[in-house]
Design an enzyme around this catalytic site. Structure first.
Site, short mmCIF file in Angstrom:
data_model
loop_
_atom_site.label_atom_id
_atom_site.label_comp_id
_atom_site.label_asym_id
_atom_site.label_seq_id
_atom_site.Cartn_x
_atom_site.Cartn_y
_atom_site.Cartn_z
N LYS A 1 -34.98 4.56 46.56
CA LYS A 1 -36.34 5.11 46.46
C LYS A 1 -37.13 4.38 45.38
CE LYS A 1 -34.43 8.66 43.43
NZ LYS A 1 -34.01 10.07 43.30
N ARG B 1 -34.85 22.98 42.31
CA ARG B 1 -35.96 22.11 42.70
C ARG B 1 -36.14 22.25 44.20
NH1 ARG B 1 -35.53 15.67 41.54
NH2 ARG B 1 -33.71 15.93 42.90
N TYR C 1 -57.58 -6.47 21.44
CA TYR C 1 -58.48 -5.31 21.49
C TYR C 1 -58.31 -4.40 20.28
CZ TYR C 1 -59.52 -6.18 26.44
OH TYR C 1 -59.94 -6.72 27.63
N MET D 1 -54.11 -5.42 29.90
CA MET D 1 -53.72 -5.10 31.27
C MET D 1 -52.90 -6.24 31.89
SD MET D 1 -56.05 -4.04 34.56
CE MET D 1 -56.89 -2.70 33.74
C1 LIG Z 1 -32.81 9.99 42.68
C2 LIG Z 1 -31.70 10.77 43.20
C3 LIG Z 1 -30.39 10.27 43.14
C4 LIG Z 1 -30.02 9.03 42.39
O1 LIG Z 1 -30.04 9.37 41.02
P1 LIG Z 1 -29.44 8.43 39.85
O2 LIG Z 1 -29.36 9.33 38.69
O3 LIG Z 1 -30.41 7.33 39.65
O4 LIG Z 1 -28.13 7.96 40.33
C5 LIG Z 1 -29.40 11.00 43.79
N1 LIG Z 1 -29.68 12.16 44.42
C6 LIG Z 1 -30.92 12.69 44.44
C7 LIG Z 1 -31.14 13.98 45.14
C8 LIG Z 1 -31.96 12.02 43.83
O5 LIG Z 1 -33.19 12.55 43.85
#
Ligand SMILES: *Cc1c(COP(=O)(O)O)cnc(C)c1O
Length: 416
Positions: free
Chosen positions: A58, A152, A308, A357
């Protein structure tokens, strides 16, 4: 002379010019294939035979570039992935990524057709959501999220009737069921017992469901810190530092690792903080380096300011260099004013004044022969020195994940 059929402004020079700038011409990310393979092999060495890696790619594979990393993982035999949302899954499918792609987060009902079209697997984030997915009316592949204490997403673990009902939903193909630990990175006794209770609650739920005839296959629990802290190190026979289940024997470790694990940050060879990484640095190799170019070198005379806001004034005559990276590339502005530095010719060049930037000014007074076109290492090694993403995170009061995921799309990403 023959009439040309292209516009008269186009001259021969333009035609011969490259279509795109060289990928190392401004600011870029270099990815180390061998390091990725090494980390994958290390993780596999900690897992029981049947357990599959389902890496979290992700947020552009934590800033590394989701397509590049996932393609390479496919080549390394990885056939399951986690992403945050449908658009990330679609990007991978369009790039030809094979295997299962699990969306960990929410997909809006108007996007349900995409799940079908791109063969994406959706997390059931609560019971009403399962019903919405089912009401779409066509088969959707899902993993059921179970809330064992993070609060969550996921169906609360004690609501086994709801979970069983999801298994019975006509249009949902339940391929997996999982929970997420929220304190597996901690060795605090309270957190260890919280983690232990999360794991026990997950298996209590799974056992109850199994008794009711729900298959509960495709179980997963562990992310990076769970894999490191909760599984025994089979290669070194070391007792685990944070075992929540006493000293896990083979059986417990099989249960913990389950059918998949979801490593994110550890796959990229780093951890949340430099302190954590120091404990594991013999086993992990960072995949990412961040580099930029020196654009201009100039003198700064005693009493003159730089950048700046006139936040820095030279106390003595100096030599400074403008480097082609800034906060628009994800270099945190908190590193301004000497907190951060870059490496040039194997030496440290402290950042002076405020990070801009697109550019950053560094002090090269103690580095001989710096010139325009030289490479500045922002994350990575130069000579005997190294700057890690974890060090930058600590300097900024955050975790490595945030530094890496903040690396901007305009950075070129290439294999080194
Ligand atoms: C992002 C995520 C992971 C990976 O987490 P890390 O701590 O980077 O290994 C695994 N499971 C879920 C549900 C996540 O949101």
């Amino acid at each position: 002379m023959q009439k040309m059929d292209y516009p008269s402004q186009t001259n021969e020079k333009d035609i011969r010019a490259p279509k795109e700038p060289d990928s190392r011409s401004r600011a870029w990310i270099e990815l180390d294939k061998d390091a990725l393979a090494h980390n994958v092999a290390f993780l596999r060495s900690r897992l029981p035979e049947h357990c599959r890696l389902m890496p979290a790619v992700k947020a552009e594979a934590y800033g590394h570039g989701a397509v590049l990393i996932s393609r390479q993982l496919n080549r390394l035999g990885v056939d399951s992935f986690c992403v945050a949302c449908a658009s990330e899954g679609i990007e991978l499918r369009e790039a030809g990524i094979q295997g299962e792609i699990l969306i960990l987060g929410y997909t809006a009902p108007e996007d349900f057709p995409l799940l079908r079209d791109f063969r994406l697997t959706q997390t059931v984030i609560d019971y009403p959501y399962a019903r919405e997915l089912n009401d779409f009316g066509q088969t959707i592949h899902v993993h059921i999220g179970v809330d064992t204490g993070m609060h969550r997403v996921g169906i609360r673990c004690e609501r086994t009737e709801e979970i069983a009902a999801v298994y019975r939903m006509q249009n949902l193909a339940v391929d997996g069921i999982f929970t997420h630990l929220c304190a597996s990175d901690s060795s605090h006794p309270d957190h260890r017992s919280f983690t232990r209770n999360q794991i026990l609650a997950f298996y209590r739920m799974a056992d109850l469901l199994q008794e009711q005839g729900c298959p509960c296959h495709g179980k997963h629990i562990l992310a990076s810190y769970g894999i490191l802290n909760l599984l025994p190190d089979s290669s070194r026979q070391r007792k685990t530092p944070v075992s929540p289940m006493g000293n896990p024997d083979g059986q417990e470790s099989e249960r913990l690792a389950a059918d998949y694990v979801r490593p994110g940050i550890v796959l990229y060879g780093v951890l949340g903080s430099q302190t954590d990484l120091d404990m594991w640095k013999d086993s992990l190799r960072p995949v990412l380096s961040l580099k930029a170019k020196v654009a201009s070198v100039r003198p700064l005379y005693a009493g003159e300011p730089v950048g700046y806001g006139i936040t820095y004034t030279a106390e003595r005559d100096m030599e400074i260099a403008a480097v082609t990276i800034g906060y628009g590339d994800g270099l945190p502005r908190e590193l301004s004013g000497g907190r951060g530095s870059v490496l040039i010719h194997g030496r440290r060049a402290p950042i002076v004044g405020r990070i801009c930037m697109d550019q950053t000014i560094v002090d090269v007074s103690s580095i001989p022969h710096v010139q325009a076109g030289d490479t500045a290492v922002v994350i990575g090694s130069s000579g005997a020195l190294e700057i890690t993403a974890g060090q930058i995170a600590e300097q900024c009061g955050t975790i490595t994940h945030e530094i890496l995921t903040g690396l901007a799309p305009r950075l070129n990403r290439i294999w080194s």
